[in-house]
Design an enzyme around this catalytic site. Structure first.
Site, short mmCIF file in Angstrom:
data_model
loop_
_atom_site.label_atom_id
_atom_site.label_comp_id
_atom_site.label_asym_id
_atom_site.label_seq_id
_atom_site.Cartn_x
_atom_site.Cartn_y
_atom_site.Cartn_z
CG ASN A 7 -1.95 1.31 1.41
OD1 ASN A 7 -2.47 2.54 0.41
ND2 ASN A 7 -2.55 1.16 2.37
NE ARG A 95 -6.49 1.54 0.27
CZ ARG A 95 -6.44 3.06 1.20
NH1 ARG A 95 -4.99 3.14 1.62
NH2 ARG A 95 -7.58 3.05 0.66
CG HIS A 184 -12.93 2.86 3.39
ND1 HIS A 184 -14.36 3.61 4.21
CD2 HIS A 184 -12.34 2.53 3.74
CE1 HIS A 184 -13.31 4.54 5.17
NE2 HIS A 184 -11.54 4.15 4.55
N GLY A 212 -12.90 4.49 10.63
CA GLY A 212 -11.22 4.71 11.23
C GLY A 212 -10.69 5.78 10.94
NE ARG A 243 -11.71 12.13 4.76
CZ ARG A 243 -10.81 10.51 4.43
NH1 ARG A 243 -11.82 9.92 3.34
NH2 ARG A 243 -10.40 10.17 4.66
NE ARG A 286 -6.23 6.12 19.96
CZ ARG A 286 -5.39 5.05 19.48
NH1 ARG A 286 -4.79 4.42 19.80
NH2 ARG A 286 -5.72 5.64 18.23
N GLY A 332 -10.67 0.92 13.63
CA GLY A 332 -10.03 1.69 15.05
C GLY A 332 -11.34 2.04 15.50
N GLY A 334 -14.57 1.63 15.06
CA GLY A 334 -15.40 0.48 15.31
C GLY A 334 -15.67 -0.64 15.81
CG ASN A 336 -10.31 -0.47 19.05
OD1 ASN A 336 -10.10 -1.62 19.68
ND2 ASN A 336 -9.14 0.09 17.93
CD GLU A 386 -8.78 -1.50 4.70
OE1 GLU A 386 -8.59 -1.07 5.73
OE2 GLU A 386 -9.45 -0.87 3.70
P1 ADP Z 1 -7.24 4.11 8.66
O1 ADP Z 1 -8.71 4.70 8.47
O2 ADP Z 1 -5.93 5.14 8.97
O3 ADP Z 1 -6.91 2.67 8.88
P2 ADP Z 1 -7.89 2.82 11.66
O4 ADP Z 1 -9.10 1.55 10.83
O5 ADP Z 1 -6.61 2.31 12.39
O6 ADP Z 1 -7.20 4.09 9.97
O7 ADP Z 1 -8.10 3.76 12.47
C1 ADP Z 1 -7.60 4.79 13.61
C2 ADP Z 1 -8.63 5.44 14.33
O8 ADP Z 1 -9.36 4.66 15.24
C3 ADP Z 1 -7.97 6.65 15.54
O9 ADP Z 1 -7.83 7.86 14.81
C4 ADP Z 1 -8.57 6.35 16.40
O10 ADP Z 1 -9.63 7.47 16.60
C5 ADP Z 1 -9.41 5.49 16.60
N1 ADP Z 1 -8.77 4.52 17.19
C6 ADP Z 1 -8.59 3.30 18.19
N2 ADP Z 1 -7.81 2.87 18.60
C7 ADP Z 1 -8.83 3.50 19.54
C8 ADP Z 1 -9.46 3.24 20.67
N3 ADP Z 1 -9.02 1.97 21.58
N4 ADP Z 1 -10.49 3.70 21.26
C9 ADP Z 1 -10.91 4.55 20.12
N5 ADP Z 1 -11.07 4.62 19.40
C10 ADP Z 1 -10.12 4.30 18.95
#
Ligand code: ADP
Length: 399
Positions: A7, A95, A184, A212, A243, A286, A332, A334, A336, A386
């Protein structure tokens, strides 16, 4: 078989090497700040039954070719080597963000495919040129190896015309290709397939929610995307890290006219300064969660607005699907953020959704079913992957 997934960004390369057919990652890594004296590489090697070995280095890397050569060196040398020589790589999967209307699935790269990716630079000026450079570099570094492009837009090419067209003069579609593309796609496709397998229902009516840094949703049935929230670009739809998502287009005209913004300033505002950052001062959930715990009203509003937009799309897509079997949270946020899931699922019994809050608060790896007993529709968390989906599509192409 060894499949290398790449990627390539404007100053980075993310990579993962898979052993096939057992779908096992042998190593993964990230090269960052390419083009500087202080480029960094984080390289992880996975050995079954052992914890991953991690190697970090800082070194000058003038360009992507130097970066990829350094990755090859890490793959082939030292006690952690996963292959002996570059020739042991059988396939390279790239990608590519924008496949326009030309690419509906993973495609073996030849000169014609490269020409088409170049033609799409205008539609994805931030991403396709970097993805394209990654292809050319990989062709030079692995001259004998077949290269495959996997497009973020391809999965959404099944959208019916009523879902992908905008109500603009027809010529803007036929001559300028202005339409909804959606992004996505690799993630939506992967989590939808995992969910359908878990539900043992290939025809399940699914709403996939990728949260994410970028955020998007899709209505999926029978493995086909029927609608999706990103549009002509990844700016449309949900509230994201930086965004804005959906906006009345007149806001742009007002910024450009009476408020005196330039086009570049509007672009920057909507892509880099809006979303959660604009509402609550951070693009990381976070931080916003911590601010919420400390009583910040901005953080509270940001959370509510973020979840409200998702709820609106759930309503819309339940209508598109004429019902609902499951919603799937991924990426990220969704995977966590329990509070986001909780806010999204609150008072959704009309759709048959009910969250088991105890399950929701627990952290476990893998697919999780968070539905309350007896709920008509399921709430699932499916970790996205992915890279694995790209490797699968590459492997399918040559089998
Ligand atoms: P990308 O879209 O860049 O692939 P990710 O899917 O890795 O991003 O998501 C990144 C985002 O996930 C971070 O900016 C953060 O807001 C969120 N994130 C990561 N870990 C946690 C967590 N433990 N709790 C809440 N949000 C989280």
């Amino acid at each position: 078989m060894n499949i290398l997934v790449l990627n390539s960004g404007s100053s980075s390369i993310k990579y993962q090497l898979f052993r096939w057919p057992d779908e096992r990652p042998a190593c993964s890594g990230l090269v960052e700040r390419i083009g500087s004296e202080q480029a960094t590489i984080t390289h992880k090697t996975f050995t079954p039954g052992a914890s991953p070995a991690e190697l970090r280095s800082t070194l000058p890397l003038p360009d992507h070719e130097a970066g990829l050569l350094e990755v090859v060196r890490l793959l082939t040398t030292g006690p952690e080597a996963v292959i002996q020589a570059p020739a042991e790589i059988d396939l390279v999967g790239h990608r590519v963000v924008h496949g326009g209307e030309a690419f509906t699935k993973a495609t073996l790269i030849d000169e014609e495919v490269k020409a088409e990716i170049r033609r799409l630079f205008g539609l994805a000026p931030l991403h396709n040129p970097a993805n394209y450079d990654g292809i050319e570099v990989a062709e030079r570094v692995f001259p004998q190896v077949r290269q495959v492009a996997v497009f973020d837009t391809a999965f959404h090419q099944t959208l019916p015309e009523k879902a992908f067209r905008y109500a603009l003069p027809t010529a803007l579609y036929t001559e300028q290709r202005i339409r909804r593309y959606g992004f996505h796609g690799t993630s939506h496709q992967y989590v939808a397939a995992q969910a359908a397998a878990y539900l043992e229902n290939p025809d399940a009516r699914l709403i996939t929610i990728h949260l994410g840094n970028g955020c998007s949703m899709a209505a999926v049935r029978g493995g086909q995307s029927l609608d999706t929230s990103m549009g002509f670009s990844p700016l449309a739809g949900l509230v994201m890290g930086t965004r804005s998502g959906d906006l009345d287009p007149s806001v742009l005209l007002h910024l450009l006219g009476p408020l005196g913004y330039s086009g570049a300033q509007v672009n920057n505002l909507l892509n880099k300064e809006s979303g959660m950052l604009g509402l609550a001062g951070s693009n990381d959930m976070r931080d916003i969660s911590a601010a919420l715990a400390a009583g910040s009203p901005d953080a509270a509003l940001a959370y509510d607005l973020y979840a409200y937009r998702i709820r609106q799309y759930i309503g819309a897509y339940a209508a598109v699907l004429n019902g609902l079997d499951a919603i799937i949270f991924t990426a990220g946020v969704g995977e966590n953020d329990a509070l986001v899931r909780s806010k999204v699922c609150q008072d959704m019994d009309f759709f048959g959704l009910a969250l088991d809050e105890t399950q929701n608060q627990q952290r476990q790896p893998g697919l999780r079913d968070l539905s309350a007993p007896g709920a008509r529709a399921r709430v699932l968390v499916v970790p996205t992957n992915e890279e694995l989906e790209i490797a699968r599509q590459c492997a399918e192409l040559v089998e």
